[in-house]
Design an enzyme around this catalytic site. Structure first.
Site, short mmCIF file in Angstrom:
data_model
loop_
_atom_site.label_atom_id
_atom_site.label_comp_id
_atom_site.label_asym_id
_atom_site.label_seq_id
_atom_site.Cartn_x
_atom_site.Cartn_y
_atom_site.Cartn_z
N LYS A 79 0.85 -1.20 0.00
CA LYS A 79 0.00 0.00 0.00
C LYS A 79 0.89 1.25 0.00
CE LYS A 79 -4.01 1.92 2.48
NZ LYS A 79 -4.89 1.84 3.67
N SER A 159 -10.05 2.13 2.60
CA SER A 159 -9.07 2.79 1.77
C SER A 159 -8.10 1.85 1.06
CB SER A 159 -8.26 3.78 2.61
OG SER A 159 -7.44 3.10 3.55
N SER A 183 -10.56 0.04 6.89
CA SER A 183 -9.87 0.12 5.59
C SER A 183 -9.17 -1.15 5.14
CB SER A 183 -8.85 1.26 5.60
OG SER A 183 -9.50 2.49 5.49
#
Lengths: 492, 95
Positions: A79, A159, A183
């Site tokens: 990420k 997210s 998330s």
């Protein structure tokens, strides 16, 4: 040999140990898959093919020398929130334009120390603020899942939308993710993947770009419960560089998998039965209850009375912490700078151009609730409510509950831009079942459990005692065994 | 509680984000929706409840009082939009 990119991490481990293929062949297969598919998904915002091949060659050398690490040769996506030395690390924000850190986050350093291979950096909502991956400066990510008979693009959740989509579309064997209000678990639920947010303090936050420091936790997104156990074991550590890193040894989570759940007490909280909840979610929940009952667990109705206040309290605490954490982006030390008449004007122009709409909203809310005269009414009250939310869970666990079973999300994945005209609060409601867990600092796992009427994946969530991630892997495997795995039909 | 456009502009200035009058007007509605949503916390009886300070009970770690890092001036200014001789450059702040 079937497609290498469809193997689990556990499968890769076995195949590399028996030299069925090399780490370099595996990495090349992933790089080819990414080259072919990333245009369609927008899951990666930066690729590191040369680095990946170098790391894979080093893995092959260690395997040949009998020195393989726990994640030797496993190709991972990272990420964009994790700082990776010399590589794009921008939290998918324009304000960190061009930022390449001179250091490595503890979580990713742990992965490389165990032999993992980095494929590139994954798309996400800007500064992890979002539930659909649509707030990214790099544009939305497309979910590999589509409704039956439809070509419409769906969101992968957020997210960690890039992480979830890349794992589901076989563009990495597993991915790092982070979870401040849901998330990891919500995008895992939207893509038929497994995601665990460990206990606060389990994974070091050092080198992970901060959103809300008292809530942020890193964790993995993978294809199976076992893979999540393998990846979390490597990500987690005790770290002197993070003062909130817990001094608790990291256990071997994999040994928990396959353990019997006979006699365990699984709590069913009545407050998670929301008004207007789709019947499919309720049915999924009931099916899950049936699986545990069949496996010999005792199902116990419990009450977590402050549940409904978790989301409003979160939308004070998280923006307040974000407004403080994001104060550092001022156009001086890194990232974007937009000139101005004087230094204040430069700050204001830089932040106006560098932050997207959702980030601005949250920074402004945070600034407002912390401003003179409002601190007690908002922030202090929210932190008191947070104490009550945590106590709800403590009471349940004190009464002997081993894990709590809930739905992971109030719906399946929705369409890209479908929420564009909705109010910010409607989007926030996506995290209604996950956010309590962050507020209480507890571990939570989302495990795919079925498909809705449109053929889209739905997940159940298990919530555990502090640092009892092993219980979540043990109980999570029951869902995977009963429901099977969910793989999107290939249209790309 | 709700905010008007002037409050939005004042808060935006505190947050060092430039907003135009039109943006302040749009943000006013969005922020009031969020503030309206969090208003329900007012129903909760928090009398005698301690505010959360640490979600997991833990003693604050203290590092050893030793030099364990340093000599990285090149790295530190390496990402700066403007730097010279290991200094960050900013517009003039003192006349």
């Amino acid at each position: 040999m079937s497609d290498l990119t469809s193997l689990t991490i556990a499968g890769i481990r076995e195949a590399l140990a028996t030299k069925t293929f090399s780490a370099l062949e595996l990495t090349d297969a992933y790089l080819a898959a990414i080259n072919k598919a990333n245009d369609k998904f927008n899951a990666y915002v930066a690729l590191t093919p040369d680095k990946a091949r170098d790391m894979a060659r080093a893995s092959d050398a260690r395997i040949a020398a009998g020195e393989a690490g726990a994640l030797e040769g496993v190709p991972l996506g990272i990420k964009d929130l994790f700082c990776t030395r010399g590589v794009h690390s921008q939290a998918c924000s324009h304000i960190l334009d061009g930022f390449k850190p001179a250091y490595e986050s503890t979580v990713t350093a742990n992965l490389w120390a165990d032999g993992a291979v980095m494929l590139g950096k994954l798309n996400m909502d800007e500064f992890a603020m979002g539930s659909s991956n649509e707030t990214s400066y790099y544009g939305p990510v497309v979910n590999p899942w589509r409704s039956t008979g439809s070509n419409a693009d769906l969101v992968p959740g957020g997210s960690s939308g890039g992480s979830a989509a890349a794992v589901a579309a076989n563009m990495c064997a597993g991915a790092t993710a982070t979870d401040t209000g849901g998330s990891i678990r919500q995008p895992a639920a939207f893509t038929g993947t497994v995601g665990i947010k460990p206990t606060y303090g389990r994974c070091s936050r050092w080198g992970t770009i901060a959103f809300a420091s008292s809530l942020d936790q890193a964790g993995p997104i993978t294809r199976t419960v076992r893979d999540a156990a393998i990846l979390l074991k490597s990500m987690a550590s005790v770290d002197d560089k993070d003062t909130t890193s817990a001094d608790v040894e990291v256990p071997d989570y994999e040994t928990a998998i396959g353990g019997s759940v006979k006699g365990l007490k699984i709590g069913i909280p009545k407050e998670y039965r929301m008004d207007g909840m789709p019947a499919e979610i309720e049915e999924l929940w009931q099916r899950g209850i049936g699986w545990y009952r069949d496996a010999g667990a005792e199902m116990v109705d419990i009450s977590l009375p402050y549940t409904k206040y978790a989301l409003p309290a979160y939308y004070i605490v998280a923006p307040a912490e974000a407004s403080s954490n994001l104060a550092r982006y001022d156009g001086v030390r890194y990232g974007l700078r937009v000139p101005g008449d004087d230094v204040i004007d430069m700050y204001e122009n830089t932040r106006a151009a560098g932050f997207g709409q959702e980030v601005k909203r949250r920074v402004l809310i945070g600034t407002y609730v912390l401003s003179a005269g409002y601190y007690d009414a908002y922030y202090l009250r929210a932190q008191k409510v947070r104490t009550l939310i945590k106590k709800d869970f403590e009471d349940a666990f004190d009464a002997g509950i081993d894990a709590i079973l809930t739905p992971a999300t109030p719906s399946a994945a929705f369409g890209i831009a479908e929420m564009a005209t909705a109010s910010p609060v409607e989007m926030y409601l996506n995290d209604i079942f996950t956010v309590t867990v962050n507020m209480a600092g507890l571990p939570g796992i989302a495990v795919p459990a079925g498909l809705d009427n449109a053929g889209l994946p739905l997940a159940l969530q298990l919530i555990g005692r502090p640092f009892d991630e092993a219980m979540l892997f043990r109980t999570g495997q029951v869902i995977e065994d009963a429901a099977g795995r969910f793989v999107p039909e290939r249209w790309w | 509680m709700s905010v008007d456009s002037n409050t939005v502009k004042r808060v935006a200035h505190l947050a060092r984000i430039k907003v135009s009058d039109e943006e302040a007007e749009a943000l006013k509605g969005e922020l009031n929706t969020i503030l309206g949503f969090v208003e329900q916390l007012g129903e909760v009886d928090v009398e005698g409840v301690a505010p959360m300070t640490s979600v997991m009970p833990m003693a604050m770690k203290k590092r050893a009082d030793v030099v364990n890092d340093g000599g990285k001036a090149d790295d530190i200014v390496g990402n700066a939009p403007a730097a010279e001789d290991h200094y960050f450059q900013v517009p003039k702040v003192v006349e």
